[in-house]
Enzyme design. Structure first.
Site, PDB file in Angstrom:
ATOM      1  N   PHE A 362       0.800  -1.232   0.000  1.00  0.00           N
ATOM      2  CA  PHE A 362       0.000   0.000   0.000  1.00  0.00           C
ATOM      3  C   PHE A 362       0.831   1.280   0.000  1.00  0.00           C
ATOM      4  O   PHE A 362       0.418   2.290   0.604  1.00  0.00           O
ATOM      5  CB  PHE A 362      -0.974  -0.004   1.193  1.00  0.00           C
ATOM      6  CG  PHE A 362      -1.639  -1.333   1.410  1.00  0.00           C
ATOM      7  CD1 PHE A 362      -2.334  -1.934   0.375  1.00  0.00           C
ATOM      8  CD2 PHE A 362      -1.546  -2.007   2.618  1.00  0.00           C
ATOM      9  CE1 PHE A 362      -2.927  -3.178   0.537  1.00  0.00           C
ATOM     10  CE2 PHE A 362      -2.129  -3.248   2.791  1.00  0.00           C
ATOM     11  CZ  PHE A 362      -2.817  -3.836   1.749  1.00  0.00           C
ATOM     12  N   CYS A 363       1.974   1.276  -0.658  1.00  0.00           N
ATOM     13  CA  CYS A 363       2.847   2.468  -0.700  1.00  0.00           C
ATOM     14  C   CYS A 363       3.139   2.977   0.699  1.00  0.00           C
ATOM     15  O   CYS A 363       3.339   4.191   0.901  1.00  0.00           O
ATOM     16  CB  CYS A 363       2.245   3.585  -1.554  1.00  0.00           C
ATOM     17  SG  CYS A 363       2.034   3.116  -3.256  1.00  0.00           S
TER      18      CYS A 363
END
Ligand code: PMP
Length: 412
Positions: A362-363
C-alpha cells in the site's frame, strides 16, 4: 454469522456515485454486481462531479488566457472552484489554494517550497508520498499510541531548529485516525509548522485547518469522488510566494526579458504553470460544495454502520489477522489469511466473487511490513496484506459478500 447492525441497508450517504450498476463475469460464468471495496485507492465518481463537468464542457475554453466570453466564463469557474476548496478546508485569510495533480504532487510542491535549513519530521509509517519528497527529513519510529506520537514530536522538536511536521490524518493501511491536533499543538509551541496529509481523511470526515491545527493540507480529488486529475495544496502563502516556481512556464511568469530574465508571478499561479485542469477543479469543487452544505453527520453514520458490520464479520472469520480494528478509524481494514499469499486472496475475491480489493504494501512499506511481522512469525507471515475499504456507494451486500468470500477462502 448474524449481521452486527440492525436492518439490511446502511443510513444514506449524501453523495450518490456512478457505477453501482456495473456487473462483472466471475469464474463460474455468473454475472455479479461489482463490489468495489478499494475506494481508498480511488473512489467512484460522484454524480454531482460528473454533472458539473458535463454542464461545463459545452463552454470549455482556455483559463486565464483569453478575452473571449467562454474563456472568461471558464476562468471564473476555475477561480470559483478554488474558493469552494478553500471553504471546504477552512482556509484562513491569506492562505493559498494551489491546484496540483494529486496529493503526491502537492507534497512534492511543498517539499520544493520548504525554506532551506528547515527540518522535516515525519513518522516512518507514513504513505510514501509523505515520506519520500522531503530532503532534510528526520523519520520518527512508529508510535504505539497517540500519546507516544505527540511525545515523540515534542522530543524531536526540542533537538531541532526550524521544522515542518508532516503527518497523515488517517492511515491508508489501517484507517487509524492520527492525533494530528495534539501534534500540531506541540509543533506550534516550538514555532514549527504542520502539513496534514488528508488524502484518506477528506472523503470521510471534515478537513478543517483550524481544528486540525494544520498550516497546510493536501488532498486528492480522485479519492474524494472527483476524478479528472486534480489535487490540492492549501495553506500559508509566505513559503509558497518565496519559493521558485514548482513548474516553470506560461502562467507563472509575469515578465520574460530577451536575455531570459524572468519575473515570476505571486499567488497560486506561481506554481500552476501551463494550462490548468479545469475539469478536475470543477469536479472537486462540486463535491466540496455538496459536503460543505450537507455536513458530515450522514457520511459518518453511513460509514460507521458499514464498518461495524465489516469488522464484526471479519472478526468472526477463523485465523484472520486484522490490522487496525478496535482503533478510531475511517473506512479501511487490512488483513492477512495465514498460509495464503495476499495476492492469491485478492485474485480469488475478484475472479470468484466479483469483489475489488487491494493487495500489497500500500505504498507504506515500513508500516505494512511492521504490521505483518507483528502479526505472525517471519516464516509464517504472508509478504503482503489485503486491504478492503468502503465509502459512498458501498452497500451491506458488498460487505456481507466480502465476509462470506474471505471465510470461504480462509476455510480451505
Ligand atoms: N497519502 C495517503 C495517506 C494516501 O493514501 C495516498 C494514496 N494512496 C497518498 C498520500 C497519495 O495520493 P495520490 O496517489 O492521489 O497522490
Amino acid at each position: 454469522m448474524p449481521p452486527p447492525t440492525a436492518g439490511s441497508a446502511p443510513p444514506r450517504h449524501p453523495l450518490a456515485v456512478l457505477g453501482g450498476d456495473v456487473t462483472v463475469r466471475v469464474a463460474d460464468g455468473r454475472l455479479l454486481p461489482y463490489a468495489n471495496l478499494d475506494v481508498a485507492a480511488t473512489a467512484p465518481c460522484a454524480v454531482v462531479a460528473a454533472d458539473a463537468v458535463t454542464r461545463m464542457l459545452p463552454t470549455y475554453a482556455s483559463v486565464h488566457r483569453g478575452a473571449g466570453a467562454l474563456s472568461q466564463r471558464c476562468t471564473l469557474a476555475y477561480e470559483r472552484a478554488r474558493a469552494s476548496v478553500a471553504r471546504f478546508v477552512g482556509c484562513r485569510p491569506g492562505d493559498q489554494v494551489v491546484f496540483t495533480r494529486n496529493s503526491t504532487d502537492a507534497l512534492n510542491l511543498l517539499a520544493h517550497a520548504v525554506p532551506a535549513g528547515t527540518t522535516v519530521l515525519t513518522f516512518v509509517g507514513e504513505h510514501h508520498a509523505n515520506l519520500l519528497p522531503w530532503r532534510r527529513a528526520v523519520r520518527l519510529p512508529l508510535p504505539r499510541t497517540p500519546d507516544e506520537a505527540v511525545a515523540a514530536v515534542d522530543e524531536a522538536l526540542r533537538r531541532h531548529g526550524p521544522a515542518l511536521v508532516a503527518v497523515t490524518a488517517t492511515s491508508n493501511v489501517t484507517g487509524e485516525v492520527w492525533p494530528v491536533a495534539g501534534i500540531a499543538q506541540v509543533a506550534h509551541r516550538y514555532g514549527a509548522r504542520v502539513v496534514v496529509d488528508a488524502a484518506q481523511l477528506a472523503a470521510h470526515g471534515p478537513v478543517r485547518m483550524a481544528a486540525l491545527g494544520a498550516d497546510y493540507v493536501v488532498l486528492s480529488g480522485h479519492k474524494l469522488y472527483a476524478p479528472f486529475g486534480a489535487g490540492v495544496l492549501a495553506g500559508r502563502a509566505d513559503w509558497l510566494d518565496a519559493a521558485e516556481p514548482y513548474l516553470r512556464g506560461g502562467g507563472a511568469s509575469a515578465h520574460v526579458a530577451v536575455d531570459g530574465t524572468v519575473r515570476w508571478t505571486g499567488g497560486p499561479a506561481r506554481h500552476e504553470a501551463g494550462t490548468p485542469n479545469l475539469a478536475g477543479a470543477v469536479a472537486l469543487a462540486a463535491v466540496c460544495d455538496t459536503l460543505t452544505t450537507t455536513g458530515w453527520a450522514e457520511v459518518t453514520r453511513h460509514e460507521r454502520w458499514l464498518l461495524d458490520r465489516l469488522d464484526a464479520g471479519l472478526a468472526g472469520v477463523h485465523r484472520l489477522a486484522l490490522f487496525g480494528a478496535g482503533h478510531p478509524r475511517t473506512g479501511i481494514i487490512s488483513f492477512t489469511v495465514p498460509g495464503l499469499e495476499s495476492a492469491e486472496v485478492a485474485r480469488r475475491l475478484a475472479d470468484e466473487f466479483g469483489i475489488g480489493v487491494r493487495d500489497g504494501l500500500f505504498c507504506a512499506h515500513p508500516l505494512t511490513r511492521h504490521l505483518l511481522a507483528a502479526a505472525a512469525p517471519a516464516a509464517a507471515a504472508p509478504a503482503t496484506a489485503v486491504r478492503a475499504s468502503i465509502g459512498a456507494g458501498t452497500t451491506a451486500e458488498h460487505v456481507d459478500r466480502l465476509v462470506a468470500a474471505v471465510a470461504q477462502i480462509a476455510g480451505r
